[in-house]
Design a protein around this motif. Sequence first.
Motif, PDB file in Angstrom:
ATOM      1  N   UNK A 119      -1.164  22.770   1.608  1.00 49.60           N
ATOM      2  CA  UNK A 119      -0.969  24.218   1.417  1.00 49.60           C
ATOM      3  C   UNK A 119      -0.391  24.492   0.035  1.00 49.60           C
ATOM      4  N   UNK A 120       0.645  23.746  -0.349  1.00 50.75           N
ATOM      5  CA  UNK A 120       1.254  23.934  -1.669  1.00 50.75           C
ATOM      6  C   UNK A 120       0.246  23.633  -2.781  1.00 50.75           C
ATOM      7  N   UNK A 121      -0.568  22.597  -2.597  1.00 49.61           N
ATOM      8  CA  UNK A 121      -1.581  22.254  -3.592  1.00 49.61           C
ATOM      9  C   UNK A 121      -2.616  23.360  -3.706  1.00 49.61           C
ATOM     10  N   UNK A 122      -3.064  23.877  -2.574  1.00 51.82           N
ATOM     11  CA  UNK A 122      -4.042  24.959  -2.592  1.00 51.82           C
ATOM     12  C   UNK A 122      -3.496  26.169  -3.350  1.00 51.82           C
ATOM     13  N   UNK A 123      -2.255  26.539  -3.079  1.00 57.43           N
ATOM     14  CA  UNK A 123      -1.652  27.688  -3.775  1.00 57.43           C
ATOM     15  C   UNK A 123      -1.585  27.430  -5.280  1.00 57.43           C
ATOM     16  N   UNK A 124      -1.139  26.230  -5.659  1.00 60.35           N
ATOM     17  CA  UNK A 124      -1.053  25.897  -7.083  1.00 60.35           C
ATOM     18  C   UNK A 124      -2.433  25.876  -7.730  1.00 60.35           C
ATOM     19  N   UNK A 125      -3.416  25.324  -7.030  1.00 62.62           N
ATOM     20  CA  UNK A 125      -4.778  25.288  -7.563  1.00 62.62           C
ATOM     21  C   UNK A 125      -5.339  26.702  -7.686  1.00 62.62           C
ATOM     22  N   UNK A 126      -5.106  27.551  -6.690  1.00 60.04           N
ATOM     23  CA  UNK A 126      -5.596  28.931  -6.713  1.00 60.04           C
ATOM     24  C   UNK A 126      -5.044  29.670  -7.930  1.00 60.04           C
ATOM     25  N   UNK A 127      -3.768  29.457  -8.202  1.00 57.76           N
ATOM     26  CA  UNK A 127      -3.144  30.123  -9.355  1.00 57.76           C
ATOM     27  C   UNK A 127      -3.714  29.621 -10.679  1.00 57.76           C
ATOM     28  N   UNK A 128      -4.082  28.358 -10.715  1.00 58.32           N
ATOM     29  CA  UNK A 128      -4.607  27.766 -11.946  1.00 58.32           C
ATOM     30  C   UNK A 128      -6.084  28.077 -12.142  1.00 58.32           C
ATOM     31  N   UNK A 129      -6.855  28.030 -11.055  1.00 56.82           N
ATOM     32  CA  UNK A 129      -8.303  28.191 -11.137  1.00 56.82           C
ATOM     33  C   UNK A 129      -8.796  28.604  -9.746  1.00 56.82           C
ATOM     34  N   UNK A 130      -9.264  29.829  -9.622  1.00 50.48           N
ATOM     35  CA  UNK A 130      -9.647  30.360  -8.311  1.00 50.48           C
ATOM     36  C   UNK A 130     -10.683  29.494  -7.603  1.00 50.48           C
ATOM     37  N   UNK A 131     -11.669  29.001  -8.338  1.00 50.54           N
ATOM     38  CA  UNK A 131     -12.682  28.170  -7.706  1.00 50.54           C
ATOM     39  C   UNK A 131     -12.068  26.872  -7.171  1.00 50.54           C
ATOM     40  N   UNK A 132     -11.136  26.308  -7.897  1.00 52.74           N
ATOM     41  CA  UNK A 132     -10.450  25.101  -7.415  1.00 52.74           C
ATOM     42  C   UNK A 132      -9.716  25.399  -6.111  1.00 52.74           C
ATOM     43  N   UNK A 133      -9.074  26.546  -6.040  1.00 51.19           N
ATOM     44  CA  UNK A 133      -8.405  26.936  -4.797  1.00 51.19           C
ATOM     45  C   UNK A 133      -9.388  27.092  -3.653  1.00 51.19           C
ATOM     46  N   UNK A 134     -10.524  27.713  -3.934  1.00 58.91           N
ATOM     47  CA  UNK A 134     -11.556  27.876  -2.902  1.00 58.91           C
ATOM     48  C   UNK A 134     -12.117  26.525  -2.457  1.00 58.91           C
ATOM     49  N   UNK A 135     -12.275  25.608  -3.394  1.00 61.60           N
ATOM     50  CA  UNK A 135     -12.773  24.270  -3.047  1.00 61.60           C
ATOM     51  C   UNK A 135     -11.780  23.515  -2.168  1.00 61.60           C
ATOM     52  N   UNK A 136     -10.514  23.841  -2.285  1.00 61.49           N
ATOM     53  CA  UNK A 136      -9.480  23.168  -1.498  1.00 61.49           C
ATOM     54  C   UNK A 136      -9.312  23.785  -0.109  1.00 61.49           C
ATOM     55  N   UNK A 137      -9.772  25.007   0.087  1.00 58.35           N
ATOM     56  CA  UNK A 137      -9.582  25.710   1.358  1.00 58.35           C
ATOM     57  C   UNK A 137     -10.184  24.985   2.569  1.00 58.35           C
ATOM     58  N   UNK A 138     -11.400  24.434   2.483  1.00 58.42           N
ATOM     59  CA  UNK A 138     -11.917  23.713   3.658  1.00 58.42           C
ATOM     60  C   UNK A 138     -11.061  22.507   4.041  1.00 58.42           C
ATOM     61  N   UNK A 139     -10.444  21.881   3.063  1.00 57.36           N
ATOM     62  CA  UNK A 139      -9.553  20.750   3.324  1.00 57.36           C
ATOM     63  C   UNK A 139      -8.344  21.211   4.132  1.00 57.36           C
ATOM     64  N   UNK A 140      -7.775  22.352   3.758  1.00 54.52           N
ATOM     65  CA  UNK A 140      -6.651  22.888   4.529  1.00 54.52           C
ATOM     66  C   UNK A 140      -7.094  23.199   5.952  1.00 54.52           C
ATOM     67  N   UNK A 141      -8.271  23.780   6.108  1.00 56.88           N
ATOM     68  CA  UNK A 141      -8.785  24.073   7.457  1.00 56.88           C
ATOM     69  C   UNK A 141      -8.949  22.781   8.259  1.00 56.88           C
ATOM     70  N   UNK A 142      -9.494  21.736   7.628  1.00 59.32           N
ATOM     71  CA  UNK A 142      -9.712  20.463   8.324  1.00 59.32           C
ATOM     72  C   UNK A 142      -8.383  19.815   8.701  1.00 59.32           C
ATOM     73  N   UNK A 143      -7.413  19.841   7.792  1.00 63.43           N
ATOM     74  CA  UNK A 143      -6.101  19.253   8.102  1.00 63.43           C
ATOM     75  C   UNK A 143      -5.418  20.058   9.205  1.00 63.43           C
ATOM     76  N   UNK A 144      -5.601  21.367   9.223  1.00 60.25           N
ATOM     77  CA  UNK A 144      -5.048  22.185  10.312  1.00 60.25           C
ATOM     78  C   UNK A 144      -5.641  21.745  11.648  1.00 60.25           C
ATOM     79  N   UNK A 145      -6.940  21.534  11.661  1.00 61.63           N
ATOM     80  CA  UNK A 145      -7.632  21.048  12.851  1.00 61.63           C
ATOM     81  C   UNK A 145      -7.128  19.655  13.227  1.00 61.63           C
ATOM     82  N   UNK A 146      -6.911  18.809  12.228  1.00 58.74           N
ATOM     83  CA  UNK A 146      -6.416  17.454  12.477  1.00 58.74           C
ATOM     84  C   UNK A 146      -4.997  17.476  13.040  1.00 58.74           C
ATOM     85  N   UNK A 147      -4.175  18.445  12.643  1.00 53.13           N
ATOM     86  CA  UNK A 147      -2.836  18.581  13.234  1.00 53.13           C
ATOM     87  C   UNK A 147      -2.978  18.848  14.732  1.00 53.13           C
TER      88      UNK A 147
END
Length: 157
Positions: A119-147
Amino acid sequence: MTGAPNPHFRPTLAAAVCGILVALVSLTGALAPPGDWYATLNQPGGTPPDAAFPIAWTLLYIAMAVAAWRVWRVCGIGHELGLFVLQLALNALWMPVAFGAQALGWALWVIIILWLAVTATLVAFWRADRLAGLLFAPYLAWVSYAVYLNAGLVWLN
């Protein structure tokens, strides 16, 4: 803060480093596979077939590497990539704890901390480069599912 590329950015080197890092993390699956004991566990509802995991992770690792490359291009090596490496280390730790040590309770703690780091990485990536943040979003969804899956394994077993 999507901005101009970092003047010291070396695209080929950065792509190689990002690709190698995620490839090394992906090897933890081969080093600590689920094993026969995992098949005997009661699975939570919604557990995907085993064949889904390598497909999902391959796509996620590619998106993660591209996202890190994009952030490196804009920000250089800073706190954003530090968070990226932290979450990669936690990602690499989960398989040996869950499957190698067969310690699903400890693995749940690892994956909760991983979720926070992603989550922290996604926020930092989003602030740096919106596309990078969007590319990280499915990973957050998958890790949420894995939790959910990890918690279900702990609860049911």
